[in-house]
Design a protein around this motif. Structure first.
Motif, PDB file in Angstrom:
ATOM      1  N   THR A 257       0.833  -1.205   0.000  1.00 23.92           N
ATOM      2  CA  THR A 257       0.000   0.000   0.000  1.00 23.92           C
ATOM      3  C   THR A 257       0.864   1.250   0.000  1.00 23.92           C
ATOM      4  OG1 THR A 257      -1.699  -1.185   1.239  1.00 23.92           O
ATOM      5  CG2 THR A 257      -1.846   1.194   1.222  1.00 23.92           C
ATOM      6  N   GLN A 260       2.072   1.777  -3.447  1.00 28.69           N
ATOM      7  CA  GLN A 260       1.019   2.335  -4.291  1.00 28.69           C
ATOM      8  C   GLN A 260       0.870   3.828  -4.049  1.00 28.69           C
ATOM      9  OE1 GLN A 260      -2.720   0.357  -3.891  1.00 28.69           O
ATOM     10  NE2 GLN A 260      -3.828   1.808  -5.168  1.00 28.69           N
ATOM     11  N   ASN A 261       0.941   4.239  -2.792  1.00 26.73           N
ATOM     12  CA  ASN A 261       0.797   5.658  -2.481  1.00 26.73           C
ATOM     13  C   ASN A 261       1.988   6.474  -2.984  1.00 26.73           C
ATOM     14  OD1 ASN A 261      -1.610   5.132  -1.184  1.00 26.73           O
ATOM     15  ND2 ASN A 261      -0.653   4.891   0.831  1.00 26.73           N
ATOM     16  N   ASP A 263       4.136   5.612  -5.574  1.00 25.14           N
ATOM     17  CA  ASP A 263       4.381   5.585  -7.009  1.00 25.14           C
ATOM     18  C   ASP A 263       3.152   5.922  -7.836  1.00 25.14           C
ATOM     19  OD1 ASP A 263       6.868   4.836  -8.531  1.00 25.14           O
ATOM     20  OD2 ASP A 263       5.370   3.719  -9.683  1.00 25.14           O
ATOM     21  N   VAL A 265      -1.227   5.158  -8.500  1.00 25.02           N
ATOM     22  CA  VAL A 265      -2.011   3.983  -8.827  1.00 25.02           C
ATOM     23  C   VAL A 265      -1.966   3.645 -10.302  1.00 25.02           C
ATOM     24  CG1 VAL A 265      -3.567   4.329  -6.896  1.00 25.02           C
ATOM     25  CG2 VAL A 265      -4.083   5.415  -9.074  1.00 25.02           C
ATOM     26  N   TRP A 268       1.003   0.511 -12.932  1.00 27.88           N
ATOM     27  CA  TRP A 268       0.678  -0.851 -12.537  1.00 27.88           C
ATOM     28  C   TRP A 268       1.848  -1.800 -12.707  1.00 27.88           C
ATOM     29  CZ3 TRP A 268      -3.346  -1.675  -9.676  1.00 27.88           C
ATOM     30  CH2 TRP A 268      -4.445  -0.815  -9.763  1.00 27.88           C
ATOM     31  N   LEU A 271       3.664  -1.745  -9.442  1.00 26.60           N
ATOM     32  CA  LEU A 271       2.799  -2.333  -8.421  1.00 26.60           C
ATOM     33  C   LEU A 271       2.700  -3.854  -8.587  1.00 26.60           C
ATOM     34  CD1 LEU A 271       1.188  -1.257  -6.041  1.00 26.60           C
ATOM     35  CD2 LEU A 271      -0.819  -1.155  -7.515  1.00 26.60           C
ATOM     36  N   THR A 275       3.790  -6.906  -6.069  1.00 24.68           N
ATOM     37  CA  THR A 275       2.863  -7.977  -5.727  1.00 24.68           C
ATOM     38  C   THR A 275       3.483  -9.347  -5.985  1.00 24.68           C
ATOM     39  OG1 THR A 275       1.051  -6.511  -6.368  1.00 24.68           O
ATOM     40  CG2 THR A 275       0.522  -8.836  -6.080  1.00 24.68           C
TER      41      THR A 275
END
Length: 304
Positions: A257, A260-261, A263, A265, A268, A271, A275
């Motif tokens: 999270t 994500q904050n 770089d 949203v 992807w 991200l 993941t």
């Protein structure tokens, strides 16, 4: 030969009409059975596709540039398997600290869950004490209680103890494993009591009987509980999000999270790379323990 004997004489094989389906087609129910099997296989393939395709897309997207992800029609394979997204993810947030925190909470939490489940189930099955069935009923009832209900009381207790941003605050509130206790209890009911009685006659204590006799023959069930506990601890998100607010104490799901904050949203690729770094260790554990999962989960399934 009498008239009756002539009437009862056998018919030639060549004159007998063939049975529907014949030797090659099987019984009359064979086509229907094959259609049912084909339908079952199709449903199984659809279920596997629903589970596997998102993982495949995540893996492939982690190698794509930002523009490749938004192409229409969808482009499954990346133009080049570049590791820049992984480098960007590792540089954006301290993944090393996240991994160490997740490893500590997972190993310690899963080990304590297994130990508590083993000892509790052993006591419920092999010890005699008042209200034993009532206590086991409460354990089963705990399976019906959603985790969200106990979050506020647990958070209040951890905050009062000063355990915010600590390992004990992350691990201790979730140690009670009703699922592990239930599964171990069902398996222990299938064990030969004569072996434990013989060990007791030789002077073995309950502790010795548990770790030298019960545990070695309960390896499949222990593996199943271990897998469930490891996956649960590794993927835990809500509780670490509440009790940790410093980056150096965050676990991998919470750190994702933060990635994500930091770089954005829309990126992807980065991200998805983060993941993948979170998912691969759990997949490796699953492949290592998969042979024992089914036998462990079904052990004692018909025991009351």
């Amino acid at each position: 030969m009498s008239l009756d004997a002539k009437k009862l004489s056998p018919v030639k094989v060549a004159e007998m009409p063939p049975w529907p389906g014949g030797a090659a087609g099987g019984t009359p129910q064979e086509p229907a059975r094959r259609r049912i099997q084909a339908g079952g296989y199709l449903m199984m393939l659809a279920a596997v596709a629903v589970m596997v395709l998102p993982l495949v897309w995540m893996m492939l997207a982690s190698f794509k540039e930002r523009d490749e992800i938004y192409t229409v029609p969808i482009q499954w394979l990346p133009e080049s398997f570049d590791l820049s997204n992984y480098a960007a993810a590792l540089a954006a947030v301290p993944f090393g600290n996240f991994f160490i925190n997740s490893l500590i909470t997972t190993l310690v939490g899963a080990t304590l869950k297994i130990a508590l489940g083993l000892t509790t189930a052993y006591a419920v099955v092999f010890l005699e004490f008042p209200f034993k069935n009532l206590i086991f009923g409460l354990v089963v009832f705990a399976l019906l209680v959603p985790q969200q209900i106990v979050i506020i009381p647990n958070y209040t207790l951890v905050s009062d103890l000063g355990w915010i941003n600590t390992y004990q605050g992350l691990i201790l509130p979730g140690l009670a494993s009703a699922f592990g206790t239930f599964l171990f209890r069902q398996h222990f009911l299938t064990l030969p009591v004569s072996v434990l009685e013989a060990a007791a006659l030789d002077g073995a204590s309950h502790w010795t009987r548990l770790w030298r006799f019960v545990v070695p023959i309960s390896a499949p069930t222990i593996a199943a509980v271990a897998l469930v506990s490891i996956v649960s601890e590794w993927n835990e998100y809500l509780w670490p999000l509440l009790v940790v607010d410093r980056a150096e104490m965050m676990t991998l799901p919470v750190g994702l999270t933060l990635l994500q904050n930091n770089d954005g949203v829309t990126n992807w690729g980065v991200l998805m790379a983060g993941t993948v770094l979170i998912t691969v260790p759990v997949l490796l554990v699953f492949f290592l323990l998969q042979r024992r999962i089914v036998s462990g989960l079904t052990s004692g399934a018909v025991t009351g």
